[in-house]
Design a protein around this motif. Sequence first.
Motif, mmCIF file in Angstrom:
data_model
loop_
_atom_site.group_PDB
_atom_site.id
_atom_site.type_symbol
_atom_site.label_atom_id
_atom_site.label_comp_id
_atom_site.label_asym_id
_atom_site.label_seq_id
_atom_site.Cartn_x
_atom_site.Cartn_y
_atom_site.Cartn_z
ATOM 1 N N TYR A 76 9.636 49.873 -1.715
ATOM 2 C CA TYR A 76 8.913 51.114 -1.965
ATOM 3 C C TYR A 76 8.752 51.351 -3.471
ATOM 4 N N ASN A 77 7.507 51.494 -3.912
ATOM 5 C CA ASN A 77 7.226 51.812 -5.306
ATOM 6 C C ASN A 77 7.452 53.299 -5.553
ATOM 7 N N LEU A 78 8.105 53.633 -6.662
ATOM 8 C CA LEU A 78 8.358 55.027 -7.014
ATOM 9 C C LEU A 78 7.991 55.255 -8.472
ATOM 10 N N TRP A 79 7.573 56.481 -8.770
ATOM 11 C CA TRP A 79 7.252 56.878 -10.142
ATOM 12 C C TRP A 79 8.185 58.011 -10.557
ATOM 13 N N TYR A 80 8.628 57.971 -11.797
ATOM 14 C CA TYR A 80 9.611 58.943 -12.281
ATOM 15 C C TYR A 80 8.926 60.111 -12.968
ATOM 16 N N ASN A 81 9.219 61.319 -12.482
ATOM 17 C CA ASN A 81 8.731 62.531 -13.124
ATOM 18 C C ASN A 81 9.853 63.058 -14.019
ATOM 19 N N LYS A 82 9.693 62.861 -15.308
ATOM 20 C CA LYS A 82 10.765 63.150 -16.258
ATOM 21 C C LYS A 82 11.145 64.620 -16.274
ATOM 22 N N GLU A 83 10.162 65.500 -16.152
ATOM 23 C CA GLU A 83 10.442 66.931 -16.246
ATOM 24 C C GLU A 83 11.376 67.414 -15.139
ATOM 25 N N SER A 84 11.145 66.916 -13.922
ATOM 26 C CA SER A 84 11.941 67.362 -12.776
ATOM 27 C C SER A 84 13.098 66.422 -12.457
ATOM 28 N N GLN A 85 13.124 65.247 -13.087
ATOM 29 C CA GLN A 85 14.083 64.187 -12.775
ATOM 30 C C GLN A 85 13.973 63.753 -11.307
ATOM 31 N N GLN A 86 12.768 63.871 -10.770
ATOM 32 C CA GLN A 86 12.472 63.399 -9.418
ATOM 33 C C GLN A 86 11.728 62.068 -9.483
ATOM 34 N N PHE A 87 11.886 61.297 -8.415
ATOM 35 C CA PHE A 87 11.039 60.135 -8.182
ATOM 36 C C PHE A 87 9.993 60.540 -7.155
ATOM 37 N N VAL A 88 8.725 60.203 -7.416
ATOM 38 C CA VAL A 88 7.640 60.629 -6.538
ATOM 39 C C VAL A 88 6.895 59.426 -5.977
ATOM 40 N N ASP A 89 6.023 59.703 -5.000
ATOM 41 C CA ASP A 89 5.361 58.651 -4.229
ATOM 42 C C ASP A 89 4.309 57.860 -4.997
ATOM 43 N N ALA A 90 3.632 58.498 -5.957
ATOM 44 C CA ALA A 90 2.518 57.835 -6.643
ATOM 45 C C ALA A 90 2.465 58.315 -8.090
ATOM 46 N N SER A 91 1.663 57.609 -8.899
ATOM 47 C CA SER A 91 1.596 57.924 -10.328
ATOM 48 C C SER A 91 1.058 59.326 -10.586
ATOM 49 N N ASP A 92 0.238 59.844 -9.653
ATOM 50 C CA ASP A 92 -0.346 61.173 -9.838
ATOM 51 C C ASP A 92 0.272 62.225 -8.920
ATOM 52 N N SER A 93 1.406 61.902 -8.278
ATOM 53 C CA SER A 93 2.049 62.861 -7.374
ATOM 54 C C SER A 93 2.762 63.955 -8.165
ATOM 55 N N VAL A 94 2.765 65.148 -7.597
ATOM 56 C CA VAL A 94 3.497 66.257 -8.204
ATOM 57 C C VAL A 94 4.910 66.270 -7.633
ATOM 58 N N PRO A 95 5.870 66.897 -8.317
ATOM 59 C CA PRO A 95 7.240 66.951 -7.798
ATOM 60 C C PRO A 95 7.308 67.634 -6.428
ATOM 61 N N MET A 96 8.295 67.225 -5.648
ATOM 62 C CA MET A 96 8.497 67.799 -4.315
ATOM 63 C C MET A 96 8.993 69.242 -4.431
ATOM 64 N N ALA A 97 8.558 70.080 -3.503
ATOM 65 C CA ALA A 97 9.036 71.460 -3.410
ATOM 66 C C ALA A 97 9.999 71.527 -2.233
ATOM 67 N N PHE A 98 11.283 71.544 -2.522
ATOM 68 C CA PHE A 98 12.275 71.417 -1.453
ATOM 69 C C PHE A 98 12.389 72.659 -0.584
ATOM 70 N N ASP A 99 12.017 73.834 -1.086
ATOM 71 C CA ASP A 99 12.134 75.020 -0.244
ATOM 72 C C ASP A 99 10.812 75.394 0.414
ATOM 73 N N ASP A 100 9.833 74.483 0.355
ATOM 74 C CA ASP A 100 8.622 74.650 1.144
ATOM 75 C C ASP A 100 8.758 73.867 2.432
ATOM 76 N N LYS A 101 7.921 74.175 3.411
ATOM 77 C CA LYS A 101 7.970 73.454 4.685
ATOM 78 C C LYS A 101 7.465 72.045 4.501
ATOM 79 N N TRP A 102 8.225 71.086 5.038
ATOM 80 C CA TRP A 102 7.784 69.694 5.034
ATOM 81 C C TRP A 102 7.443 69.288 6.454
ATOM 82 N N ASP A 103 6.483 68.401 6.597
ATOM 83 C CA ASP A 103 6.148 67.851 7.913
ATOM 84 C C ASP A 103 6.783 66.457 8.028
ATOM 85 N N PHE A 104 7.957 66.402 8.608
ATOM 86 C CA PHE A 104 8.646 65.106 8.768
ATOM 87 C C PHE A 104 8.154 64.430 10.036
#
Length: 334
Positions: A306-334
């Motif tokens: 799995y390829n991951l991109w690092y978002n330095k501001e949030s210290q999150q790894f995201v799905d794509a180069s243009d992905s925004v950080p995940m919002a953990f307290d929003d509803k996710w569709d798993f």
Amino acid sequence: MQTSNVVQRARELDEMRKARILRPDEIDFDKYLKSTDLTQKIKEAQVYIEELQAEILNPVHEKFTVMPWSKTHSTFQFRQGEVTLYAGSNGGGKSLITGQIAMGLMKQNQKICIASFEMKPKRTLYRMLRQFAGENIDAPRFIGKIKYIDDLLIRLGSFVADKLWLYDQQGTVTSQQVIAVARYCAMELGVQHFFVDSLMKCVAGEDDYNAQKYFVDELTALARDHNIHIHLIHHIRKLASEEIMPNKNDVKGSGAISDQVDNVLMVWRNKKKEHDMHLKGTADKFAPDAMLMCHKQRNGEAEEWYNLWYNKESQQFVDASDSVPMAFDDKWDF
């Protein structure tokens, strides 16, 4: 990291007892060192026949949880009773990735405990707070904004309430202490995922292969006995170059480590991309910043990378180069 109100106010999480801090003096180690009573393990064959009949006639869908990246959901799952090994180089991002995985598990209403023998609970919480915020809360624009930080802490406190425990002991511990803590968490707290960071802090000698094998064997038995998932963080041996992608044969220590666990995930940091950015001021943005490579999945068919991109501001790894950080307290569709 700058000293700011953010770090100081992280103490409020402990005071609010939202994230429960476990300390060694709270646990009766002798009681929880013992494995499941043999009388519970030895049953007449007829009992298993009846259980098998019930399972065939009324199949129960296997319970599993997933990592926070949507691209992984169809090919990799965390199953009850298993152990997952995360291995990578020093500074390769193992703790950040597993911290984000822990956040994703809490999003799925899983109870977790993190036993980090390399990082104090307050520092672990700070990292989680930054990932939860999805931005650099220590940036100058946030310093002095007390209401923002207060609101953020309240939101994180609500998110982790009754789902997060942190074991407060740094430095080297004995493998038996770790087993006892994990068993205590499973039996008394209902913890479903137990994180150990890292294996070498639990076994005294890097070349004590028998001790490593024994410890991992104990972890796999504990996971099966108590139907929990154990996440074990470990290092790889030093490779000829940091740009080389490791595989499970590069796991430091005994080969029995990767043999005994159920899943092996290798964490690789793209140092070539970082070097290009540093030397040339530019790099291929479509090249991943890191890769999470599945080299073993005992009860799954896929061994995806799995390829991951690092978002330095949030210290999150995201799905794509243009992905925004995940919002953990929003509803996710798993």
